[in-house]
Design a protein around this motif. Structure first.
Motif, PDB file in Angstrom:
ATOM      1  N   GLN B  60       0.845  -1.186   0.000  1.00 54.03           N
ATOM      2  CA  GLN B  60       0.000   0.000   0.000  1.00 54.03           C
ATOM      3  C   GLN B  60       0.884   1.241   0.000  1.00 54.03           C
ATOM      4  O   GLN B  60       1.570   1.528   0.963  1.00 54.03           O
ATOM      5  CB  GLN B  60      -0.887  -0.006   1.244  1.00 54.03           C
ATOM      6  N   ARG B  61       0.920   1.968  -1.077  1.00 55.82           N
ATOM      7  CA  ARG B  61       1.727   3.182  -1.287  1.00 55.82           C
ATOM      8  C   ARG B  61       3.230   2.921  -1.291  1.00 55.82           C
ATOM      9  O   ARG B  61       4.022   3.857  -1.402  1.00 55.82           O
ATOM     10  CB  ARG B  61       1.424   4.281  -0.236  1.00 55.82           C
ATOM     11  N   VAL B  62       3.665   1.709  -1.118  1.00 50.73           N
ATOM     12  CA  VAL B  62       5.097   1.413  -1.128  1.00 50.73           C
ATOM     13  C   VAL B  62       5.420   0.372  -2.189  1.00 50.73           C
ATOM     14  O   VAL B  62       4.618  -0.513  -2.467  1.00 50.73           O
ATOM     15  CB  VAL B  62       5.604   0.930   0.248  1.00 50.73           C
ATOM     16  N   THR B  63       6.606   0.535  -2.780  1.00 53.92           N
ATOM     17  CA  THR B  63       7.110  -0.406  -3.768  1.00 53.92           C
ATOM     18  C   THR B  63       8.569  -0.666  -3.451  1.00 53.92           C
ATOM     19  O   THR B  63       9.323   0.278  -3.170  1.00 53.92           O
ATOM     20  CB  THR B  63       6.999   0.166  -5.193  1.00 53.92           C
ATOM     21  N   VAL B  64       8.966  -1.922  -3.461  1.00 57.32           N
ATOM     22  CA  VAL B  64      10.376  -2.258  -3.292  1.00 57.32           C
ATOM     23  C   VAL B  64      10.894  -2.799  -4.618  1.00 57.32           C
ATOM     24  O   VAL B  64      10.241  -3.619  -5.263  1.00 57.32           O
ATOM     25  CB  VAL B  64      10.605  -3.245  -2.121  1.00 57.32           C
ATOM     26  N   LEU B  65      12.045  -2.296  -5.029  1.00 66.73           N
ATOM     27  CA  LEU B  65      12.701  -2.742  -6.254  1.00 66.73           C
ATOM     28  C   LEU B  65      14.032  -3.379  -5.887  1.00 66.73           C
ATOM     29  O   LEU B  65      14.773  -2.838  -5.068  1.00 66.73           O
ATOM     30  CB  LEU B  65      12.935  -1.556  -7.199  1.00 66.73           C
ATOM     31  N   LEU B  66      14.315  -4.506  -6.502  1.00 70.87           N
ATOM     32  CA  LEU B  66      15.553  -5.231  -6.239  1.00 70.87           C
ATOM     33  C   LEU B  66      16.310  -5.414  -7.541  1.00 70.87           C
ATOM     34  O   LEU B  66      15.777  -5.971  -8.502  1.00 70.87           O
ATOM     35  CB  LEU B  66      15.251  -6.598  -5.614  1.00 70.87           C
ATOM     36  N   ASN B  67      17.537  -4.951  -7.572  1.00 68.01           N
ATOM     37  CA  ASN B  67      18.413  -5.142  -8.723  1.00 68.01           C
ATOM     38  C   ASN B  67      19.586  -5.994  -8.269  1.00 68.01           C
ATOM     39  O   ASN B  67      20.549  -5.502  -7.664  1.00 68.01           O
ATOM     40  CB  ASN B  67      18.901  -3.795  -9.260  1.00 68.01           C
TER      41      ASN B  67
END
Lengths: 111, 113
Positions: B60-67
């Protein structure tokens, strides 16, 4: 639902005095339990973890010790506090190797 | 061992803007990542996690991106609100059975009304 309690919330102790901080978890069985210390403006340092009653692993050698007398109780102790023991002590639990959930913390000031 | 680095110790954003908080880790075997939010005087609060078999996860309103290629992790907060003001930590597991989360030093997010 699971809840984790820590007490006391704040503590001021003189150098050389003993310490006992307590952590209890409700709503789960056989949790992994952890003690962390957080110095001001710093990240969290793992001190001890436990995977079961009487099973304690120490990550950082120091004048602190931990015990787990019951399944959902974790205690952090010291026989003689040092000034450098001041900090914010956090207990955490996890059901697996992964998500850890933290208690409200104890602010310890050694004077 | 694992080390977790911090890109910015502080971040100020205008209310309503998006926030991006970054984190770098060192161990390519790391397989699980968590973002925590810590308000002043309180324990860290779990926000969102991501496993190494994913590159994006939304809450909810947050996104985690992993590279994983560059060993970089980011937390994006949409429409930042005053209640989002806190210190945000990334934490990294170095593999199953290790029991040890390695924490970054944290980014203090301040939201300007």
């Amino acid at each position: 639902s699971q809840t984790i309690h820590q007490w006391p919330a704040t503590l001021v102790q003189p150098v050389g005095s003993p310490l006992s901080l307590e952590c209890t978890v409700e709503g789960t069985s056989n949790p992994n339990l952890y003690w962390y210390r957080q110095a001001a403006g710093r990240g969290l340092q793992l001190l001890f973890y436990s995977v079961g009653i009487g099973q304690i692993s120490s990550e950082v050698p120091q004048n602190l010790s931990a015990s787990r007398p019951q399944d959902r109780q974790f205690i952090l102790s010291s026989k003689k506090l040092l000034l450098s023991d001041s900090g914010f002590y956090l207990c955490a639990w996890s059901a697996t190797d992964y998500e850890q959930y933290f208690g409200p913390g104890t602010r310890l000031t050694v004077t | 061992g694992e080390s977790v680095g911090l890109h910015l110790p502080t971040l100020s954003v205008q209310e309503g803007d998006n926030s991006i908080i970054n984190c770098a880790y060192s161990n390519s075997a790391s397989d699980y990542f968590i973002w925590y939010k810590q308000e002043s005087g309180k324990g860290p609060q779990f926000i969102i996690d991501i496993r190494s078999n994913m590159d994006k996860r939304q809450g909810q309103r947050v996104t985690v991106l992993l590279n994983k290629t560059v060993k970089h992790l980011s937390l994006q907060i949409a429409a930042t609100q005053p209640g989002d003001s806190a210190v945000y930590f990334c934490a990294v597991y170095s593999g199953a059975g290790s029991y040890q989360l390695t924490f970054g030093k944290g980014t203090k997010l301040s939201v300007i009304p």
